[in-house]
Design a protein around this motif. Sequence first.
Motif, short mmCIF file in Angstrom:
data_model
loop_
_atom_site.label_atom_id
_atom_site.label_comp_id
_atom_site.label_asym_id
_atom_site.label_seq_id
_atom_site.Cartn_x
_atom_site.Cartn_y
_atom_site.Cartn_z
N GLU A 183 38.64 38.09 14.97
CA GLU A 183 39.97 37.70 15.00
C GLU A 183 40.13 36.27 15.32
OE1 GLU A 183 41.91 41.55 17.00
OE2 GLU A 183 41.41 40.18 18.37
N PRO A 184 40.13 35.34 13.76
CA PRO A 184 40.14 34.01 13.99
C PRO A 184 41.29 33.31 14.73
CG PRO A 184 39.97 35.00 11.70
CD PRO A 184 39.95 35.98 12.53
N LYS A 185 42.60 34.00 14.46
CA LYS A 185 43.69 33.51 15.28
C LYS A 185 43.69 33.57 16.75
CE LYS A 185 48.62 34.38 15.63
NZ LYS A 185 49.75 35.51 15.41
N ASN A 186 43.07 34.73 17.34
CA ASN A 186 43.10 34.80 18.54
C ASN A 186 41.85 34.14 19.10
OD1 ASN A 186 45.17 36.42 18.67
ND2 ASN A 186 43.72 38.40 18.79
N ILE A 187 40.83 34.05 18.44
CA ILE A 187 39.81 32.88 18.97
C ILE A 187 40.30 31.58 18.98
CG2 ILE A 187 37.55 32.02 18.15
CD1 ILE A 187 36.87 34.47 16.65
N ALA A 188 41.23 31.08 18.11
CA ALA A 188 41.74 29.64 18.01
C ALA A 188 42.73 29.70 19.38
CB ALA A 188 42.34 29.46 16.95
N ILE A 189 43.33 30.57 19.61
CA ILE A 189 44.26 30.56 20.76
C ILE A 189 43.55 30.51 22.06
CG2 ILE A 189 46.00 31.91 22.10
CD1 ILE A 189 47.06 33.13 19.37
#
Length: 121
Positions: free
Chosen positions: A97-103
């Motif tokens: 989950e790239p978005k959640n990783i970034a967050i």
Amino acid sequence: MNVALWCAQILLAVVFTTSGAMKSTLPKDDLVARGQTGVQFFPTPAIRLIAASELLGVVGLILPELTGIAPVLTPLAAVGLALLMIGATVTHVLLREPKNIAITVTIFVVCVFVAVGRFAD
């Protein structure tokens, strides 16, 4: 610098209060539906323990520095929350989950900023 640290602490307090409150009250399926997908790997008691850790971390971020009583607890709380974010990042990597990783990485960086800034204080 003190203003930037307080802004970061308040931001973290809002984020972790919201997350901790949700994790302490909602069933796992509702958490996943609301975007906290990382909880799917954990049993409910572990989710509640994470919630308690987040909420205690919020208290540690704000009260010691605000009251001047044991202010060393503020950077220690930031370190503890940073450790939680490492676990969250690993979970989101496993889920791809790239978005959640970034967050979670961003929250981690803010935690480290508070820890370093308050230890230097």
